[in-house]
Design a protein around this motif. Structure first.
Motif, mmCIF file in Angstrom:
data_model
loop_
_atom_site.group_PDB
_atom_site.id
_atom_site.type_symbol
_atom_site.label_atom_id
_atom_site.label_comp_id
_atom_site.label_asym_id
_atom_site.label_seq_id
_atom_site.Cartn_x
_atom_site.Cartn_y
_atom_site.Cartn_z
ATOM 1 N N CYS A 205 0.860 -1.290 0.038
ATOM 2 C CA CYS A 205 0.174 0.098 -0.024
ATOM 3 C C CYS A 205 1.054 1.320 -0.036
ATOM 4 C CB CYS A 205 -0.988 -0.077 1.246
ATOM 5 S SG CYS A 205 -1.636 1.562 1.572
ATOM 6 N N VAL A 206 1.801 1.256 0.892
ATOM 7 C CA VAL A 206 2.697 2.612 1.108
ATOM 8 C C VAL A 206 3.504 2.794 -0.202
ATOM 9 C CG1 VAL A 206 4.503 3.208 2.293
ATOM 10 C CG2 VAL A 206 2.760 2.362 3.510
ATOM 11 N N ALA A 207 3.893 1.435 -0.814
ATOM 12 C CA ALA A 207 4.743 1.652 -2.220
ATOM 13 C C ALA A 207 3.932 2.254 -3.181
ATOM 14 C CB ALA A 207 5.187 0.125 -2.456
ATOM 15 N N ALA A 208 2.710 1.807 -3.258
ATOM 16 C CA ALA A 208 1.739 2.435 -4.293
ATOM 17 C C ALA A 208 1.508 3.943 -3.803
ATOM 18 C CB ALA A 208 0.344 1.739 -4.244
ATOM 19 N N VAL A 209 1.537 4.380 -2.652
ATOM 20 C CA VAL A 209 1.101 5.760 -2.552
ATOM 21 C C VAL A 209 2.202 6.507 -2.636
ATOM 22 C CG1 VAL A 209 0.980 7.180 -0.181
ATOM 23 C CG2 VAL A 209 -0.750 5.351 -0.385
ATOM 24 N N THR A 210 3.464 6.194 -2.382
ATOM 25 C CA THR A 210 4.785 6.821 -2.771
ATOM 26 C C THR A 210 5.189 6.792 -4.090
ATOM 27 O OG1 THR A 210 5.981 5.046 -2.133
ATOM 28 C CG2 THR A 210 5.231 6.433 -0.434
ATOM 29 N N ASN A 211 4.326 6.103 -4.894
ATOM 30 C CA ASN A 211 4.845 6.070 -6.439
ATOM 31 C C ASN A 211 5.874 5.195 -6.426
ATOM 32 O OD1 ASN A 211 2.420 7.002 -7.714
ATOM 33 N ND2 ASN A 211 3.292 8.880 -7.412
ATOM 34 N N HIS A 212 6.170 4.030 -5.336
ATOM 35 C CA HIS A 212 7.450 3.432 -5.449
ATOM 36 C C HIS A 212 8.554 4.363 -5.413
ATOM 37 C CE1 HIS A 212 5.000 -0.086 -6.492
ATOM 38 N NE2 HIS A 212 4.520 0.690 -7.385
ATOM 39 N N ARG A 213 8.584 5.116 -4.428
ATOM 40 C CA ARG A 213 9.540 5.959 -3.972
ATOM 41 C C ARG A 213 9.879 6.108 -2.388
ATOM 42 N NH1 ARG A 213 11.457 10.387 -6.415
ATOM 43 N NH2 ARG A 213 12.770 10.665 -4.729
ATOM 44 N N PRO A 214 10.297 4.886 -2.187
ATOM 45 C CA PRO A 214 10.405 4.574 -0.597
ATOM 46 C C PRO A 214 11.368 5.653 0.134
ATOM 47 C CG PRO A 214 11.544 2.795 -1.722
ATOM 48 C CD PRO A 214 10.978 3.445 -2.701
ATOM 49 N N ASP A 215 12.287 6.306 -0.627
ATOM 50 C CA ASP A 215 12.965 7.197 -0.123
ATOM 51 C C ASP A 215 12.425 8.353 0.595
ATOM 52 O OD1 ASP A 215 13.182 7.191 -2.884
ATOM 53 O OD2 ASP A 215 13.613 9.060 -2.587
ATOM 54 N N ARG A 216 11.099 8.741 0.035
ATOM 55 C CA ARG A 216 10.380 9.731 0.055
ATOM 56 C C ARG A 216 9.860 9.712 1.629
ATOM 57 N NH1 ARG A 216 5.942 10.744 -3.961
ATOM 58 N NH2 ARG A 216 5.436 12.557 -2.622
ATOM 59 N N ILE A 217 9.483 8.598 2.322
ATOM 60 C CA ILE A 217 9.026 8.414 3.267
ATOM 61 C C ILE A 217 9.689 8.974 4.363
ATOM 62 C CG2 ILE A 217 7.660 6.828 4.947
ATOM 63 C CD1 ILE A 217 8.133 4.621 2.541
ATOM 64 N N VAL A 218 8.695 9.863 5.255
ATOM 65 C CA VAL A 218 9.413 10.381 6.418
ATOM 66 C C VAL A 218 8.720 9.951 7.602
ATOM 67 C CG1 VAL A 218 9.554 12.539 7.515
ATOM 68 C CG2 VAL A 218 9.611 12.575 5.041
ATOM 69 N N ALA A 219 7.586 9.586 7.745
ATOM 70 C CA ALA A 219 6.986 8.804 8.630
ATOM 71 C C ALA A 219 5.766 7.828 8.287
ATOM 72 C CB ALA A 219 6.550 9.728 9.909
ATOM 73 N N VAL A 220 5.441 6.645 8.938
ATOM 74 C CA VAL A 220 4.117 6.169 8.719
ATOM 75 C C VAL A 220 3.642 5.836 10.009
ATOM 76 C CG1 VAL A 220 3.180 4.044 7.616
ATOM 77 C CG2 VAL A 220 5.193 4.970 6.580
ATOM 78 N N ASP A 221 2.271 6.126 10.138
ATOM 79 C CA ASP A 221 1.730 5.781 11.485
ATOM 80 C C ASP A 221 0.459 5.128 11.327
ATOM 81 O OD1 ASP A 221 1.466 6.014 14.207
ATOM 82 O OD2 ASP A 221 0.519 8.042 14.133
ATOM 83 N N LEU A 222 0.089 4.410 12.524
ATOM 84 C CA LEU A 222 -1.236 3.793 12.517
ATOM 85 C C LEU A 222 -2.033 4.400 13.557
ATOM 86 C CD1 LEU A 222 -0.322 0.126 11.988
ATOM 87 C CD2 LEU A 222 -0.723 1.609 10.151
ATOM 88 N N GLY A 223 -3.219 4.855 13.262
ATOM 89 C CA GLY A 223 -4.111 5.454 14.284
ATOM 90 C C GLY A 223 -5.542 5.510 13.625
ATOM 91 N N SER A 224 -6.361 6.618 13.739
ATOM 92 C CA SER A 224 -7.439 6.792 13.163
ATOM 93 C C SER A 224 -7.657 8.143 12.507
ATOM 94 C CB SER A 224 -8.426 6.786 14.181
ATOM 95 O OG SER A 224 -8.445 7.919 15.026
ATOM 96 N N TYR A 225 -8.632 8.268 11.649
ATOM 97 C CA TYR A 225 -8.649 9.429 10.813
ATOM 98 C C TYR A 225 -10.345 9.853 10.685
ATOM 99 C CZ TYR A 225 -8.845 12.894 7.153
ATOM 100 O OH TYR A 225 -8.780 14.060 6.504
ATOM 101 N N ASP A 226 -10.405 10.750 11.564
ATOM 102 C CA ASP A 226 -12.014 11.236 11.713
ATOM 103 C C ASP A 226 -12.823 9.954 12.159
ATOM 104 O OD1 ASP A 226 -11.645 13.650 11.004
ATOM 105 O OD2 ASP A 226 -12.388 13.416 9.013
ATOM 106 N N GLY A 227 -12.236 9.359 13.140
ATOM 107 C CA GLY A 227 -12.840 8.230 13.953
ATOM 108 C C GLY A 227 -12.837 6.920 13.063
ATOM 109 N N ARG A 228 -12.038 6.913 12.209
ATOM 110 C CA ARG A 228 -11.931 5.643 11.530
ATOM 111 C C ARG A 228 -10.462 4.976 11.475
ATOM 112 N NH1 ARG A 228 -14.127 7.494 6.044
ATOM 113 N NH2 ARG A 228 -13.627 5.494 5.073
ATOM 114 N N PRO A 229 -10.431 3.720 11.513
ATOM 115 C CA PRO A 229 -8.983 3.164 11.516
ATOM 116 C C PRO A 229 -8.268 3.712 10.162
ATOM 117 C CG PRO A 229 -10.408 1.430 12.037
ATOM 118 C CD PRO A 229 -11.449 2.752 11.880
ATOM 119 N N ALA A 230 -7.075 4.136 10.372
ATOM 120 C CA ALA A 230 -6.415 4.385 9.128
ATOM 121 C C ALA A 230 -4.944 4.520 9.594
ATOM 122 C CB ALA A 230 -6.666 5.952 8.852
#
Lengths: 269, 194
Positions: A205-230
């Motif tokens: 998922c993250v690879a797709a989101v970053t357009n397969h540029r993992p070097d761009r990633i600064v942080a990945v977190d798991l939590g919720s967004y507007d009350g929904r898991p995200a």
């Protein structure tokens, strides 16, 4: 050589990079031209000036930030070693990570080394294995190529109105190493978050989101967004060094279906 | 395991080897030894304090992970500087939104004091002069700036700078020469002031 010699040529002469014939012409000119000789002296003065500048010391905040980053990487490396050691029946029995690197570079370069681009993570984790070792049985044995891609799992409650500030706070915590993983967040969010913790799925998922540029990633977190898991992925903007791109994805996110809930750009400061 | 007492005698290469072998403190010791020098290269090459910090962090993360690729053909410091310079290049290439602009936040830049040859009694003036040098450097193309930072400011040999910047020694010399020529109209008045 009529008139005066241009500064570039005089600089080349002073550095000794002119071809012999041209250099001889310049030397001939300099013997009779005080003005050009003065330019050569001034060029030498530039070197003197630059070399006399005292070396700036690393600011304390930068040093602290990098030390924290190194400590975090060391912590994660140790964690992966422990993970490998506890990997169960199929996992390696010994500290393969340590043994791997204790094998010396020449071993790594040799034919005995099998390099496996282990797409545990759609590209942001890779591992190199000595062929005498059993391959890792699971993703615990991967070495994070970009530690920022390892989910922080803070359980933070992200909200649309404050996403930018929360993303910046997340980055600061990531860089400072001052955050506390909140594993209970998964149960608190009715188990759905656990699906996001499926690293293989999240990695794709993250690879797709970053357009397969993992070097761009600064942080990945798991939590919720507007009350929904995200999951929240903060990455350096592809177009501006002053901004982050922030993507929020929901459970079930995968390489083929990122399930992006929100995508925005926020200033870094 | 690296202890504080034995690090003075341990070479950089040995420390790196210990890190590869799993010593949890060895890499930090390497960083502690060379941080000011690495910072100077990053700051002077990038110009921007925050970008220099980001580039240096990128570089050290990369070095941490790639330590096993160090083959001992050059000094560890040369290897580290090469990684730092490459991280700076990567970040500069991303500056598409602001290709040429003066240095920001002068008051927050740690550029060191003024050159000794420009002995200004007022520290504020001295800092201003040092900033002027930094700003002039920022006006150079990256390749020329990096060569001058390594050769004229950090004191590297042409051969080592060529290894760090991955080019021929003659190229380093040419870049230095052309860089100095460009700096002359920008900094000549400082030399006269001394």
């Amino acid at each position: 050589m009529a008139g005066h010699i241009d500064t570039d040529t005089l600089a080349d002469h002073a550095e000794g990079v002119l071809d012999p014939e041209r250099d001889a012409r310049v030397r001939g000119h300099l013997s009779s031209c005080a003005q050009c000789r003065d330019v050569v002296d001034q060029l030498a003065g530039i070197t003197t000036m630059l070399s006399s500048l005292p070396e700036p010391s690393m600011p304390k905040d930068v040093s602290a930030r990098i030390e924290a980053s190194i400590a975090q990487m060391q912590h994660e490396r140790a964690g992966y070693v422990r993970g490998a050691q506890q990997g169960g029946a199929r996992g390696p029995r010994r500290n393969w990570f340590t043994n791997l690197f204790a094998g010396r570079p020449q071993l790594l370069a040799g034919a005995a080394v099998l390099v496996v681009g282990l797409i545990f993570t759609g590209g942001f984790l890779a591992t190199e294995l000595n062929s005498n070792d059993k391959p890792p049985s699971n993703t615990q044995t991967g070495l994070p190529a970009n530690p920022a891609a390892v989910p922080m799992i803070t359980g933070r409650a992200y909200q649309a109105g404050t996403l930018g500030a929360q993303a910046r706070a997340l980055v600061a915590e990531r860089r400072g190493g001052h955050y506390t993983p909140n594993p209970t967040a998964s149960s608190a969010l009715n188990g759905e978050l656990r699906r996001l913790q499926d690293r293989n799925a999240l990695a794709g998922c993250v690879a797709a989101v970053t357009n397969h540029r993992p070097d761009r990633i600064v942080a990945v977190d798991l939590g919720s967004y507007d009350g929904r898991p995200a999951a929240v992925v903060v990455m350096n903007s592809a177009t501006s060094s002053d901004e982050y791109d922030v993507a929020v994805v929901g459970p079930g996110c995968s390489a083929g279906d990122p399930r992006i809930i929100e995508k925005t750009t926020v200033p870094k400061h | 395991m690296t202890s504080r007492s034995d690090t003075q005698e341990v070479s950089d290469a040995d420390l790196l080897q210990r890190h590869v072998a799993g010593d949890p403190h060895a890499f930090e010791q390497i960083f502690t030894r060379h941080r000011d020098r690495l910072w100077a290269v990053a700051l002077r090459t990038m110009g921007y304090r925050e970008e220099a910090a980001d580039a240096l962090q990128d570089a050290l993360m990369s070095a941490f992970r790639r330590a096993h690729t160090f083959r001992g053909e050059a000094a560890v410091t040369t290897w580290l500087h090469r990684i730092v310079v490459n991280a700076c290049v990567d970040r500069i290439r991303r500056r598409t939104a602001r290709p040429t602009q003066p240095l920001p936040d002068y008051e927050t830049q740690e550029v060191g004091a003024a050159p000794e040859s420009i002995s200004a009694p007022d520290p504020a003036v001295a800092k201003e002069l040092a900033l002027e040098v930094q700003q002039a450097l920022a006006a150079l193309p990256f390749e020329q700036r990096a060569a001058l930072v390594l050769i004229d400011m950090q004191g590297y040999s042409v051969e080592d700078a060529a290894r760090i910047l991955d080019c021929a020694p003659g190229t380093i010399k040419s870049r230095c020469a052309r860089g100095r020529a460009k700096l002359l109209p920008l900094l000549g008045h400082l030399r006269n002031a001394s």
